[in-house]
Motif scaffolding. Structure first.
Motif, short mmCIF file in Angstrom:
data_model
loop_
_atom_site.label_atom_id
_atom_site.label_comp_id
_atom_site.label_asym_id
_atom_site.label_seq_id
_atom_site.Cartn_x
_atom_site.Cartn_y
_atom_site.Cartn_z
N LEU A 13 -48.24 -6.79 -17.28
CA LEU A 13 -48.73 -7.57 -18.15
C LEU A 13 -47.19 -9.03 -18.58
CD1 LEU A 13 -49.63 -4.33 -18.86
CD2 LEU A 13 -50.30 -5.23 -21.08
N ALA A 113 -50.77 -10.53 -22.55
CA ALA A 113 -49.77 -10.25 -23.80
C ALA A 113 -49.30 -10.92 -24.68
CB ALA A 113 -49.83 -7.91 -23.45
N LYS A 149 -47.25 -6.86 -31.13
CA LYS A 149 -46.73 -6.68 -30.55
C LYS A 149 -47.71 -5.80 -29.11
CE LYS A 149 -46.25 -9.22 -27.16
NZ LYS A 149 -45.87 -10.26 -26.87
N ILE A 153 -51.04 -5.02 -27.01
CA ILE A 153 -49.89 -3.98 -25.41
C ILE A 153 -52.04 -3.16 -25.78
CG2 ILE A 153 -48.72 -2.66 -24.03
CD1 ILE A 153 -46.94 -3.89 -25.08
N GLU A 170 -52.27 2.64 -18.26
CA GLU A 170 -50.41 2.02 -18.49
C GLU A 170 -49.55 3.71 -17.92
OE1 GLU A 170 -52.78 6.28 -20.19
OE2 GLU A 170 -52.85 4.10 -20.33
N MET A 175 -44.08 -4.20 -18.58
CA MET A 175 -44.43 -5.18 -19.56
C MET A 175 -43.08 -5.94 -19.28
SD MET A 175 -46.32 -6.78 -21.82
CE MET A 175 -45.44 -8.07 -22.66
N ASP A 182 -41.22 -6.73 -27.08
CA ASP A 182 -42.17 -6.52 -26.04
C ASP A 182 -41.37 -5.56 -26.08
OD1 ASP A 182 -43.31 -9.01 -25.70
OD2 ASP A 182 -41.83 -10.04 -25.35
N ALA A 186 -44.47 -2.37 -25.58
CA ALA A 186 -44.56 -1.35 -24.46
C ALA A 186 -44.07 -0.13 -24.59
CB ALA A 186 -43.50 -1.92 -22.53
N ASN A 189 -45.87 2.28 -26.12
CA ASN A 189 -46.87 1.84 -25.00
C ASN A 189 -47.20 3.15 -24.17
OD1 ASN A 189 -50.34 0.85 -26.35
ND2 ASN A 189 -48.11 -0.33 -27.21
#
Length: 235
Positions: A13, A113, A149, A153, A170, A175, A182, A186, A189
């Motif tokens: 990503l 993303a 963000k 994501i 995932e 990322m 960012d 990330a 997630n």
């Protein structure tokens, strides 16, 4: 994670601003245009680089003390300039197209993303002939939804499962971005992240936000993600 292992990730990503492209002129011109609507003149554009990356409304509130209502009005003013001129006052970082081309040749799944509205992000990718490398383009909505963000994501992960048939994406993803948002998104997630230092975030910002790896240059990023040393030359 050892830097030599990033190339085993099959899903990458990418953030857009400050990671794939340098939007410094276009974004700061757009912010200047918006601020003038509130009687604020900024002559030193470097003071506005902090707007590159975070959601715009949050930046107007944080850096200029705007109310949520004024921030929304500022974003609308920003878009007047950006949608016509600022969007293409932008350049692709040298080596990025070669990186994307190599990743696709390795059968990686690539997703954008970005907190930028999807409609603008897609126009930018198409203008700079980068759209062909991406399986998914995920961003915010013009109404202000999905600017965080982490939400972007999560949306990308959902679409990979729904549209690409990838279960638990995932587990295979990384990322790449240049700002703390960012790295934080990330982490929310459960995805590791590489911070790039050729964008607008500092080493300290990215490290404190939880970057698993830092890439000084596009060549460094190329090595991390492809497992190969970029040899240069024409595409």
């Amino acid at each position: 994670m050892n830097g030599q292992e990033w190339h085993k990730k099959t899903i990458v990503l990418f953030d857009l601003d400050g990671t794939l492209t340098d939007p410094g002129i276009g974004i700061t011109n757009s912010v200047m245009y918006a601020l003038k609507n509130f009687g604020i003149d900024v002559e030193d554009r470097s003071r506005l680089y902090k707007f590159i990356g975070p959601p715009l409304s949050q930046s107007f509130e944080r850096f200029y003390g705007f109310s949520p209502e004024d921030a929304r009005a500022a974003v609308e003013a920003y878009r007047v300039y950006f949608s016509d001129k600022g969007i293409f006052e932008n350049t692709v970082f040298e080596g990025i197209q070669a990186l994307l081309k190599t990743l696709k040749s390795q059968n990686k799944v690539l997703a954008l993303a970005t907190s930028k509205p999807e409609v603008y992000a897609l126009r930018i990718l198409e203008h700079f002939h980068l759209a062909e490398y991406f399986d998914l383009v995920c961003g915010s909505l013009l109404g202000g939804e999905r600017t965080d963000k982490g939400e972007v994501i999560a949306w990308a992960m959902h679409r990979m499962t729904a549209e690409q048939g990838i279960e638990h994406p995932e587990a295979s993803a990384v990322m790449v971005g240049d700002r703390e948002h960012d790295m934080i998104g990330a982490k929310r997630n459960h995805i590791p992240a590489i911070g790039v230092l050729f964008g607008y975030g500092s080493r300290e910002e990215l490290s404190e936000a939880g970057a698993w790896e830092l890439a000084e240059t596009v060549d460094d990023l190329y090595l991390h993600l492809t497992g190969e040393v970029y040899q240069g030359g024409a595409l």
